[in-house]
Design a protein around this motif. Structure first.
Motif, short mmCIF file in Angstrom:
data_model
loop_
_atom_site.label_atom_id
_atom_site.label_comp_id
_atom_site.label_asym_id
_atom_site.label_seq_id
_atom_site.Cartn_x
_atom_site.Cartn_y
_atom_site.Cartn_z
N PRO A 89 0.83 -1.22 0.00
CA PRO A 89 0.00 0.00 0.00
C PRO A 89 0.87 1.27 0.00
O PRO A 89 1.77 1.41 0.82
CB PRO A 89 -0.78 -0.13 1.32
N GLU A 321 -8.28 4.27 11.77
CA GLU A 321 -8.89 4.08 10.45
C GLU A 321 -7.82 3.63 9.43
O GLU A 321 -8.05 2.72 8.63
CB GLU A 321 -9.57 5.40 10.02
N VAL A 322 -6.67 4.28 9.48
CA VAL A 322 -5.59 3.93 8.54
C VAL A 322 -5.15 2.48 8.78
O VAL A 322 -5.01 1.69 7.84
CB VAL A 322 -4.40 4.91 8.68
N ALA A 324 -6.91 0.12 10.13
CA ALA A 324 -8.02 -0.76 9.73
C ALA A 324 -7.97 -1.03 8.23
O ALA A 324 -8.17 -2.16 7.77
CB ALA A 324 -9.36 -0.13 10.12
N ARG A 325 -7.69 0.02 7.46
CA ARG A 325 -7.65 -0.17 6.00
C ARG A 325 -6.47 -1.05 5.59
O ARG A 325 -6.59 -1.94 4.76
CB ARG A 325 -7.58 1.18 5.28
N HIS A 326 -5.30 -0.78 6.20
CA HIS A 326 -4.14 -1.63 5.91
C HIS A 326 -4.43 -3.08 6.28
O HIS A 326 -4.15 -4.00 5.52
CB HIS A 326 -2.91 -1.18 6.71
N ALA A 328 -7.24 -4.67 6.55
CA ALA A 328 -8.19 -5.31 5.63
C ALA A 328 -7.45 -5.78 4.38
O ALA A 328 -7.70 -6.89 3.86
CB ALA A 328 -9.30 -4.33 5.26
N PHE A 329 -6.50 -4.98 3.92
CA PHE A 329 -5.70 -5.37 2.74
C PHE A 329 -4.87 -6.61 3.04
O PHE A 329 -4.91 -7.60 2.30
CB PHE A 329 -4.79 -4.20 2.33
N ALA A 349 -8.70 -7.21 11.64
CA ALA A 349 -9.35 -6.26 10.73
C ALA A 349 -10.79 -5.99 11.19
O ALA A 349 -11.25 -4.84 11.19
CB ALA A 349 -9.34 -6.81 9.30
N ARG A 353 -12.29 -2.36 12.51
CA ARG A 353 -13.48 -1.78 11.86
C ARG A 353 -14.55 -1.48 12.92
O ARG A 353 -15.20 -0.43 12.89
CB ARG A 353 -13.98 -2.77 10.80
N GLU A 356 -13.82 1.62 14.75
CA GLU A 356 -14.16 2.79 13.93
C GLU A 356 -15.65 3.09 13.97
O GLU A 356 -16.05 4.24 14.06
CB GLU A 356 -13.74 2.54 12.47
#
Ligand SMILES: Cc1cc2nc3c(=O)[nH]c(=O)nc-3n(C[C@H](O)[C@H](O)[C@H](O)COP(=O)(O)O)c2cc1C
Length: 418
Positions: A89, A321-322, A324-326, A328-329, A349, A353, A356
């Motif tokens: 990412p 949030e950042v 969480a996105r990483h 999930a990836f 993950a 979430r 959040e």
């Protein structure tokens, strides 16, 4: 040759050069010179240049090359694989090199193949990078027609489009037509790689630096750097900055200088934290702005240089949030082979979430801490995907306990702030 070895010859619009244009810029001079000197001398030059691999781990390039057995003891095919899978990412440096400077990649690969006695070069490129695949294929044909490849076979292999394919043992499995699964090392690829033969895997940026070491000398290359690690580095700067982009700078340039080059912190203008090495690196704070960004200094600071992908957060961006996105990836991209990775990442993950959106309970937070403690140590999985995914999580838990507590029951307190 220019003092910006990676990007100095690139056109502003990133269109690649024809072979004739590349030759006019001094292209292939270094290859011609390298072929007149014995492989051991090329190795010595790269050693003296203190070139660390740019694929993430920063392993010294010459030391890796020396792992390859002597051709007399292991006659037969030997491979050089150039790794252009690039799915970390935030990372986009190899795309630039492959698209804008394909002949530079070919030159570096030919010299590396000479040094390691490779008989075939395979460049594995992320499937989405269509222009890079087409451009490099064209450039290889041009170089071959002009006689620069000699007896070398060089080809492009589009990757199947999974992050795990970039891990060197998974990459080898994929090239053999199998499912891209990492395997335990040893044996290392130099001992038993593609089709069981000696194999070197190097990143596109590592390879692109080689011609310049041969052309200008090891001392010139070392002097480009601010630290003991030689050369320049392609740093990508993204996130909350005014002018995100790719910047070639001395190895060891600080985050402060790089953020300035990217126009400064956007949003509130106040830096909260940054990830120096992409999605799989820990968060560092403003107190680290003046630490040289090389492999050694970043490791000492508790993070890693990785791909040199600096992700910036201002104080209205939420690190939960950042992360969480990483997460999930990484959960999606886990190959599922090692249980802690297959089970731990999706679990982490989901909890992130839930933090959040305000549905997380205190026991979820305890589980998140357990996962981080269990999955962070090295050796719990065959590859570093899980360890990388845990790095931002572990530093999030350590650095922002109050912010995480504030997420319990209520969700992100920063929502709508940035
Ligand atoms: C999950 C995972 C993904 C990786 N993806 C890449 C990649 O896309 N490109 C790359 O060069 N190295 C990647 N690596 C590192 C490679 O395994 C290998 O160390 C690297 O290609 C060696 O190149 P270097 O010695 O020139 O740094 C990845 C590693 C892991 C664990």
């Amino acid at each position: 040759m220019t003092d910006l070895p990676l990007t100095g010859r690139a056109r502003p619009d990133r269109t690649p050069h024809s072979l004739a244009e590349w030759r006019a810029l001094g292209g292939y001079d270094a290859v011609e010179r390298a072929f007149t000197i014995p492989p051991a001398q090329v190795l010595d030059a790269v050693d003296a240049a203190a070139l660390n691999g740019r694929g993430g781990a920063g392993f010294p390039a010459a030391r890796k090359w020396r792992f390859m057995p002597a051709p007399e003891t292991s006659p037969g095919p030997r491979y050089l694989i150039v790794n252009g899978d690039e799915m970390e990412p935030g990372a986009f440096k190899d795309r630039f090199l492959l698209e804008a400077l394909p002949h530079q990649v070919i030159e570096g690969a030919l010299i590396a193949a000479h040094a390691t006695h490779a008989t075939e070069i395979i460049v594995l490129i992320r499937d989405d990078y269509r222009a890079a695949i087409a451009g490099l294929t064209r450039a290889i044909a041009e170089a071959q027609a002009a006689g620069y490849l000699n007896a070398m076979t060089m080809r492009v292999h589009p990757s199947a489009g999974r992050y795990i394919v970039g891990e060197e043992t998974a990459l080898i499995a994929a090239l053999e037509g199998g499912r891209a699964m990492p395997r335990k090392r040893p044996p290392f690829p130099a001992q038993s790689g593609l089709w069981g033969r000696p194999t070197t895997v190097n990143n596109v940026e590592t390879i692109s630096l080689i011609p310049h070491i041969l052309a200008n000398g090891a001392q010139w290359f070392r002097a480009l750097s601010h630290t003991e690690e030689g050369g320049t580095k392609l740093y990508g700067v993204s996130g909350r900055v005014r002018a995100p982009g790719l910047f070639e700078a001395a190895m060891g340039t600080t985050a402060r200088e790089l953020i300035d080059r990217a126009g400064g912190v956007s949003g509130s203008g106040r830096l909260l934290c940054f990830q120096p090495g992409g999605g799989a690196s820990a968060f560092l704070g403003p107190e680290h702005l003046d630490v040289p960004m090389d492999f050694g200094h970043m490791a000492k600071a508790g993070a890693m240089l990785g791909t040199g992908t600096l992700i910036v957060l201002d104080d209205t961006a939420c690190p939960v949030e950042v992360t969480a996105r990483h997460m999930a990836f990484y959960a999606r991209e886990s190959c599922g082979w090692c249980v802690p990775c297959r089970e731990g990442l999706p679990w982490a993950a989901r909890i992130l979430r839930a933090l959040e959106d305000g549905s997380a309970q205190p026991e979820d937070l305890a589980a998140l801490r357990d996962i981080a403690a269990e999955a962070s140590p090295r050796g719990r999985s065959f590859c570093d995907l899980m360890g990388g995914a845990m790095a931002p999580l572990a530093s999030l838990l350590a650095r922002f306990p109050d912010l995480i507590d504030a997420h319990l029951h209520r969700g992100c307190p920063l929502k709508g702030a940035g």
